[in-house]
Design an enzyme around this catalytic site. Structure first.
Site, PDB file in Angstrom:
ATOM      1  N   ASP A 179      11.238   5.054  -7.155  1.00 37.16           N
ATOM      2  CA  ASP A 179      11.602   3.773  -6.558  1.00 37.16           C
ATOM      3  C   ASP A 179      11.053   2.606  -7.374  1.00 37.16           C
ATOM      4  OD1 ASP A 179      13.038   4.869  -4.558  1.00 37.16           O
ATOM      5  OD2 ASP A 179      11.501   4.666  -3.014  1.00 37.16           O
ATOM      6  N   LYS A 214      15.568  -0.373  -5.600  1.00 37.93           N
ATOM      7  CA  LYS A 214      16.313  -1.627  -5.493  1.00 37.93           C
ATOM      8  C   LYS A 214      15.801  -2.571  -6.564  1.00 37.93           C
ATOM      9  CE  LYS A 214      16.919  -2.800  -1.080  1.00 37.93           C
ATOM     10  NZ  LYS A 214      16.662  -3.448   0.199  1.00 37.93           N
ATOM     11  N   MET A 217       7.277  -6.020   4.781  1.00 39.26           N
ATOM     12  CA  MET A 217       8.637  -6.563   4.625  1.00 39.26           C
ATOM     13  C   MET A 217       8.851  -7.807   5.499  1.00 39.26           C
ATOM     14  SD  MET A 217      10.742  -2.966   4.490  1.00 39.26           S
ATOM     15  CE  MET A 217       9.848  -2.163   5.818  1.00 39.26           C
TER      16      MET A 217
END
Ligand code: SAH
Length: 256
Positions: free
Chosen positions: A42, A64, A177
């Site tokens: 990741d 991402k 987040m």
């Protein structure tokens, strides 16, 4: 060793890479990397960690990148299953701990259902390592007897909206987040009864060279966020323990 003819499924190891610095992975995680045939990784990692894998190992990015879509989860699941038929040791490397907001559970369920053996190798979660980067313990006798970890990124009408009224009662609240929705987080917590003067801090890129820590109170959170530069991952910590912070409350670089 990668072998085109390898078919019995190998093992997929869901390995927690730790919160940032490459030396915060567990010994077991590092040992597995060293014998991996494929590493599927990741974004939240120091790339130096990938140097631990053998030179011939496949290295596949599945995270991402800013402005780009991540590989869809179904595709990652299927990629892992396929790689398990190509290699005896497949390492799925995930930031922090693989089972803390990492979708590691979904990957495990898919693989087990497909008959692929899985082993989970826990990692140091940023949920705790972000606070401790500022020398802030998430629990401390007489200050904080409990802590909760929550995602700040759910939409207001989402079914997974955190139970803010319950969370407002928790001594130390760690919000992952949550930076993009920091205003909402502040508003929801104060509306749920958390005192606006509660100490709070934001730890950005904890355990990475560009680590930044800004501290104030719940009601100054948005203001604090404007002092951050860069787009590193950030964790918000709310609770009296934040007043125990003992590193200089700006950047680690300046501190060292
Ligand atoms: N599985 C990971 C969390 C994944 S969710 C873990 O256990 O750490 C991603 C969120 O984790 C980011 O949005 C941020 O809130 C937090 N995070 C990850 N790495 C971080 C770091 N180095 N510093 C601060 N927060 C971090």
């Amino acid at each position: 060793m990668p072998s085109p003819s390898f078919t019995p499924p190998g093992v997929v190891y869901l390995v927690g890479a730790g919160p940032g610095a490459p030396d915060l992975i567990t010994v077991r995680g590092r040992d597995l990397l060293r014998c991996a045939g494929a590493v599927i990784y990741d974004a939240l990692l120091d790339p130096a960690l990938l140097n631990e894998a053998p030179t011939h190992a496949e290295r596949i990015f599945a995270g991402k990148r800013a402005g780009c879509h991540a590989m869809p989860q179904e595709e990652i699941n299927e990629l892992l299953r396929r790689k398990a038929h190509e290699h005896a040791v497949v390492v799925r490397l995930k930031g922090g701990d693989p089972f803390v907001f990492g979708r590691g559970g979904e990957e495990m369920a898919y693989l087990l259902a497909a008959g692929v053996p899985v082993e989970v190798v826990p990692g140091v979660s940023s949920a705790i390592a972000s606070a401790s980067a500022a020398n802030v313990p998430v629990t401390q006798r007489r200050v904080s007897n409990n802590f909760a970890v929550v995602s700040g990124s759910s939409s207001p009408d989402a079914v997974d909206e955190p139970p803010w009224h319950a969370l407002a009662q928790i001594d130390t609240l760690v919000i992952l987040m949550g930076l993009k929705k920091i205003g909402q987080v502040r508003q929801k917590l104060t509306a749920a009864g958390r005192a606006p003067q509660t100490p709070a801090m934001i730890v950005c890129a904890a355990r990475l060279p560009d680590q930044q820590i800004v501290a104030g109170t719940l009601e100054t959170l948005e203001q604090l966020a404007t002092n951050l530069t860069g787009d590193g991952p950030a964790t918000i910590v709310v609770g009296e323990v934040v007043s125990l912070a003992s590193t200089p409350l700006h950047t680690n670089r300046e501190a060292s």
